[in-house]
Design an enzyme around this catalytic site. Structure first.
Site, PDB file in Angstrom:
ATOM      1  N   GLU A  44       0.849  -1.209   0.000  1.00 19.78           N
ATOM      2  CA  GLU A  44       0.000   0.000   0.000  1.00 19.78           C
ATOM      3  C   GLU A  44       0.881   1.254   0.000  1.00 19.78           C
ATOM      4  OE1 GLU A  44      -2.152   0.515   3.674  1.00 19.78           O
ATOM      5  OE2 GLU A  44      -3.464   2.055   2.835  1.00 19.78           O
ATOM      6  N   LYS A 111      -9.246   2.273  -2.092  1.00 21.65           N
ATOM      7  CA  LYS A 111      -9.461   1.784  -0.722  1.00 21.65           C
ATOM      8  C   LYS A 111     -10.852   2.173  -0.234  1.00 21.65           C
ATOM      9  CE  LYS A 111      -6.937   1.505   3.675  1.00 21.65           C
ATOM     10  NZ  LYS A 111      -5.695   1.931   4.360  1.00 21.65           N
ATOM     11  N   TYR A 117      -9.234   6.138  13.495  1.00 23.12           N
ATOM     12  CA  TYR A 117      -9.367   5.853  14.920  1.00 23.12           C
ATOM     13  C   TYR A 117      -7.980   5.463  15.420  1.00 23.12           C
ATOM     14  CZ  TYR A 117      -9.375   1.044  13.125  1.00 23.12           C
ATOM     15  OH  TYR A 117      -9.050  -0.107  12.460  1.00 23.12           O
ATOM     16  N   CYS A 148      -5.258  -3.009   2.758  1.00 25.10           N
ATOM     17  CA  CYS A 148      -5.105  -2.985   4.216  1.00 25.10           C
ATOM     18  C   CYS A 148      -6.445  -3.097   4.964  1.00 25.10           C
ATOM     19  CB  CYS A 148      -4.340  -1.734   4.622  1.00 25.10           C
ATOM     20  SG  CYS A 148      -3.474  -1.902   6.204  1.00 25.10           S
ATOM     21  N   SER A 174       0.769  -1.719   7.295  1.00 28.79           N
ATOM     22  CA  SER A 174       0.236  -2.019   8.625  1.00 28.79           C
ATOM     23  C   SER A 174       1.266  -1.662   9.686  1.00 28.79           C
ATOM     24  CB  SER A 174      -0.129  -3.503   8.714  1.00 28.79           C
ATOM     25  OG  SER A 174      -0.433  -3.845  10.045  1.00 28.79           O
TER      26      SER A 174
END
Lengths: 322, 298
Positions: A44, A111, A117, A148, A174
């Site tokens: 990504e 995506k 968050y 992801c 990630s």
């Protein structure tokens, strides 16, 4: 093609340095070709780095950008998945992944789920994609691309598989976190992802290819650990954590047919059941029908019944109940 | 709770089970972090203040492991009341790692300030003197950062940051901090794993601002208890009732809650009055380093 040779480009992109990352992509595509790869997967935002913030607009490219065309041109007899910030004609910015094949752009995935968050703030800087489609490919099996967080939503691998994907590709940036000694592989994030990928491979009876980046953006370290999982849920290969490299994996395609015949989960899926129930749930959430799990006297659109003191409806219209 | 033993077999410290980390993975992540921070900034070298305590000793080991000992400058900055043992322990680290080191006595700077600028108040309270010393050390480190050509590496841990046991713009000032998300118990675990000398791990943590001072006597807690409390309260978001069920004294929980709340300002960058169209940190948001910002692009 009886055996698919997958090359996982577990790279550490330089943050905001598009040209340097582009050059690295070209190098690794050539190296993968020499090593006999059929499919090369980059992580990504491999062309830009992840934690871009306001830099996103400065490194964004349109799908007609000559640099993307240049990458596509390097894919004669090859399939390559690359990821970048895509700017649409109406100037929305997406986190995108493109499947490049035989010199052209075969498919683009934007995506769908932008985590905003905890340590993530993607929705502030990016627009969410609206389309989810599997795509045919020169690999001889349908391909589904996800980015992801897309894989933290059950619907994505399921819809891709129902749409004809037999190879699910997830490209990730990630961030590694949770070093508790009780974790299976010493890293909480890696443990969670491994569980997800094995489960999705098994439940969709598909090959799952996961390419995660390494390196550091600001506070965040990306953990790598790219993997290929067989349709049985069995891992075929796992790249080392935190190490940069181009890893090739031989994937027997015949396993797909065998697994789908012996475990016909997809054959038995009930998409019409899902559509029916999802239609009901959407209507209930929108206040167009009484919520079947709400309090007895709740108004439509709400799930908590108001106290006796409240006489006038405050919701969407007076509730059913009694 | 597990007791971790030193080379002589005797217990060095208690490690609460829920705080135990995979130290191999921690070293990988931190090594990558240190190299990444330096690379992004266009630096190859690092500098840190080495006190003789466990935090800065651990960071020295981590930096040496990440980029090589020859790229690290350790600066010892004792005040005249600092303990000799601190200096001895710091020199053991320097010798064991083979890093460059410098000794800068901060006594003249500190005494000069309190003697001349504040002649009418010669007996400044210890806390005020301690804060001033921490900021002098910061000033020295940033000066050496320029002469050595390296970034200042932070050595503060998560426990002291959360309870505010730090000096604003003093010991907390740095270019980046590799151990700021590790509790003291985890610092000890990692220090033992990476080979920090036992006598440094074993001794009572101290700011060494006056003779005999220790963290735990000054604040009246033990690190294993405080670390567990912070872990459940902050990382695991446990409520008042759940903390009691976990066996914590409600009075201690309340006291630590207050320490955390009253020190929030120390963990954040100062707010800027929002006036213009784009304001740094509010709606002008960039990575700390980006193309064109590196000191010496590689």
């Amino acid at each position: 093609m009886q055996t698919l040779t997958v090359a996982l480009a577990q790279i550490a992109p330089r943050l905001g340095m598009f040209d340097a990352n582009l050059a690295r992509h070209h190098e690794l595509i050539e190296e993968a070709r020499v090593r006999g790869a059929d499919l090369v997967v980059f992580p990504e935002l491999g062309l830009t780095g992840y934690l871009l913030q306001d830099l996103a607009a400065e490194v964004a490219i349109r799908l007609d950008d000559p640099r993307l065309a240049g990458l596509a041109a390097a894919t004669e007899d090859l399939s390559v998945v690359v990821s970048f910030v895509e700017e649409s004609a109406d100037h929305r910015l997406f986190i995108a992944a493109a499947l490049l094949e035989d010199g052209r752009i075969r498919h683009v995935h934007r995506k769908l789920f932008l985590p905003t968050y905890g340590l993530f703030d993607e929705r502030r800087f990016f627009a969410a994609g609206d389309l989810l489609r599997a795509t045919p490919s020169r690999l001889g099996a349908g391909v589904g691309i996800a980015i992801c967080e897309d894989f933290w939503h059950l619907t994505v691998p399921q819809l891709l598989a129902l749409d004809g994907a037999q190879i699910l590709i997830n490209v990730s940036s990630s961030p590694g976190r949770d070093l508790a000694a009780t974790n299976e592989v010493g890293l909480g994030t890696a443990t969670s992802w491994r569980t997800l990928m094995r489960t999705y491979a098994q439940l969709t009876t598909s090959i799952v290819i996961f390419c995660n980046r390494v390196g550091v953006d600001e506070s965040i370290s990306f953990w790598g650990g790219s993997e290929v999982i067989a349709p049985s849920g069995r891992p075929l290969f796992g790249a080392p954590l935190f190490e940069e490299g181009l890893f090739t994996v031989e994937v027997p395609l015949a396993d797909l047919r065998r697994e789908r015949l012996s475990l016909p989960l997809l054959r038995d899926e009930r998409p019409e059941l899902q559509v029916r129930e999802l239609t009901r749930i959407v209507a209930e959430r929108a206040g167009l029908a009484q919520d079947s799990t709400a309090d007895d006297l709740a108004e439509t659109g709400l799930d908590v019944a108001l106290g006796d003191a409240v006489r006038e409806p405050i919701g969407f219209r007076r509730g059913g109940g009694k | 709770m597990s007791a971790i033993a030193g080379a002589d077999g005797a217990a060095m410290f208690d490690l609460p089970d829920e705080l135990a980390i995979d130290t191999d993975v921690a070293r990988q992540v931190i090594g990558q972090f240190i190299r990444g921070q330096l690379r992004q900034a266009g630096f190859e070298r690092a500098v840190l203040g080495l006190s003789g305590g466990i935090d800065s000793a651990l960071v020295a080991f981590l930096v040496a492991e990440a980029i090589g000992a020859d790229q690290l400058l350790c600066v010892l900055m004792p005040y005249r009341t600092s303990s000799d043992a601190s200096r001895t322990d710091a020199l053991v680290v320097v010798e064991q790692l083979g890093t460059a080191s410098e000794l800068v006595d901060i006594s003249p700077m500190v005494d000069g300030y309190f003697a001349t600028a504040l002649a009418s108040q010669p007996d400044a309270p210890p806390l005020r003197r301690g804060n001033f010393m921490a900021r002098q050390r910061m000033a020295v480190l940033y000066d050496r950062s320029a002469t050595w050509g390296g970034l200042v590496v932070g050595t503060g841990n998560k426990t002291e940051s959360l309870i505010g046991y730090t000096t604003l713009f003093g010991d907390s000032a740095c270019a980046f901090n590799p151990i700021g998300d590790l509790y003291k118990s985890q610092v000890r675990q990692l220090a033992a794993a990476i080979g920090v000398p036992d006598q440094i791990i074993r001794k009572a943590p101290s700011a060494d601002l006056w003779p005999g001072q220790t963290d735990e006597s000054e604040a009246d807690f033990s690190y294993p208890v405080l670390d567990r409390l912070l872990f459940w309260r902050i990382d695991k978001r446990r409520s008042d009732e759940e903390m009691v069920e976990l066996g914590f004294d409600p009075a201690l929980v309340a006291r630590v809650d207050r320490l955390i709340a009253t020190s929030e300002f120390k963990r954040q960058v100062p707010p800027i009055a929002k006036l213009g169209p784009r304001t740094a940190g509010v709606d002008y948001l960039y990575p700390r380093r980006r193309p064109g910002s590196a000191a010496q692009p590689r």
